[in-house]
Scaffold this motif. Structure first.
Motif, mmCIF file in Angstrom:
data_model
loop_
_atom_site.group_PDB
_atom_site.id
_atom_site.type_symbol
_atom_site.label_atom_id
_atom_site.label_comp_id
_atom_site.label_asym_id
_atom_site.label_seq_id
_atom_site.Cartn_x
_atom_site.Cartn_y
_atom_site.Cartn_z
ATOM 1 N N UNK A 49 9.981 34.267 17.331
ATOM 2 C CA UNK A 49 9.764 33.768 18.674
ATOM 3 C C UNK A 49 8.448 33.007 18.737
ATOM 4 N N UNK A 50 8.343 32.153 19.734
ATOM 5 C CA UNK A 50 7.171 31.313 19.900
ATOM 6 C C UNK A 50 6.709 31.421 21.346
ATOM 7 N N UNK A 51 5.416 31.687 21.503
ATOM 8 C CA UNK A 51 4.871 31.830 22.846
ATOM 9 C C UNK A 51 4.673 30.458 23.485
ATOM 10 N N UNK A 52 4.398 30.459 24.787
ATOM 11 C CA UNK A 52 4.152 29.187 25.461
ATOM 12 C C UNK A 52 2.964 28.458 24.831
ATOM 13 N N UNK A 54 2.194 28.499 21.775
ATOM 14 C CA UNK A 54 2.526 28.017 20.441
ATOM 15 C C UNK A 54 2.332 29.034 19.326
ATOM 16 N N UNK A 55 1.934 30.252 19.654
ATOM 17 C CA UNK A 55 1.805 31.282 18.618
ATOM 18 C C UNK A 55 3.194 31.702 18.155
ATOM 19 N N UNK A 56 3.347 31.827 16.853
ATOM 20 C CA UNK A 56 4.654 32.155 16.290
ATOM 21 C C UNK A 56 4.660 33.550 15.678
ATOM 22 N N UNK A 71 8.891 21.183 20.732
ATOM 23 C CA UNK A 71 8.299 19.877 20.991
ATOM 24 C C UNK A 71 7.162 20.036 22.007
ATOM 25 N N UNK A 72 6.473 18.942 22.268
ATOM 26 C CA UNK A 72 5.247 19.015 23.073
ATOM 27 C C UNK A 72 5.491 19.502 24.495
#
Length: 121
Positions: A49-52, A54-56, A71-72
């Protein structure tokens, strides 16, 4: 809210595949995105999962083989699968949840329809 996955298919062991999940009309201004998978006869489980921000986060058994990204603007989330093996065969689902969501399916409010990944020679 609609989540639409694409990119599944048949791949040989050791091969690569990229899954995409397009998000339309997200219900929150910030959200977490996850990829789950459900192998035949098994329970659905998050693989990354990826946080808002951007941490994965990855399960140990896909770390260094799978890469989650977005994406951005956060409207499309990807899962790059590398060096796949037969145990990666599953239906893959993307899911959207509130910013605090993590590994558990019941934390996610919105789901795609799933895309089949089959690893076979």
């Amino acid at each position: 809210v609609q989540l639409v996955e694409s990119g599944g298919g048949l791949v040989q062991p050791g091969g690569s595949l990229r899954l995409s999940c397009a998000v339309s009309e997200p219900p929150f201004s910030a959200f977490t995105m996850a990829w789950f998978r459900q192998p035949p006869g098994k329970k659905r489980e998050a693989v990354a999962f990826i946080s808002w921000g951007g941490t994965t986060y990855y399960r140990d058994y896909v770390r260094d083989r799978f890469t989650i990204s977005k994406d951005n603007v956060g409207s499309t989330v990807y899962l790059q699968l590398e060096n796949v093996n037969v145990e990666d065969t599953a239906v893959y689902y993307c899911a959207l949840g509130s910013p605090g969501s993590s590994w558990w399916a019941d934390e996610y409010n919105y789901w795609g329809q799933g895309t089949q990944v089959t690893v076979s020679s």
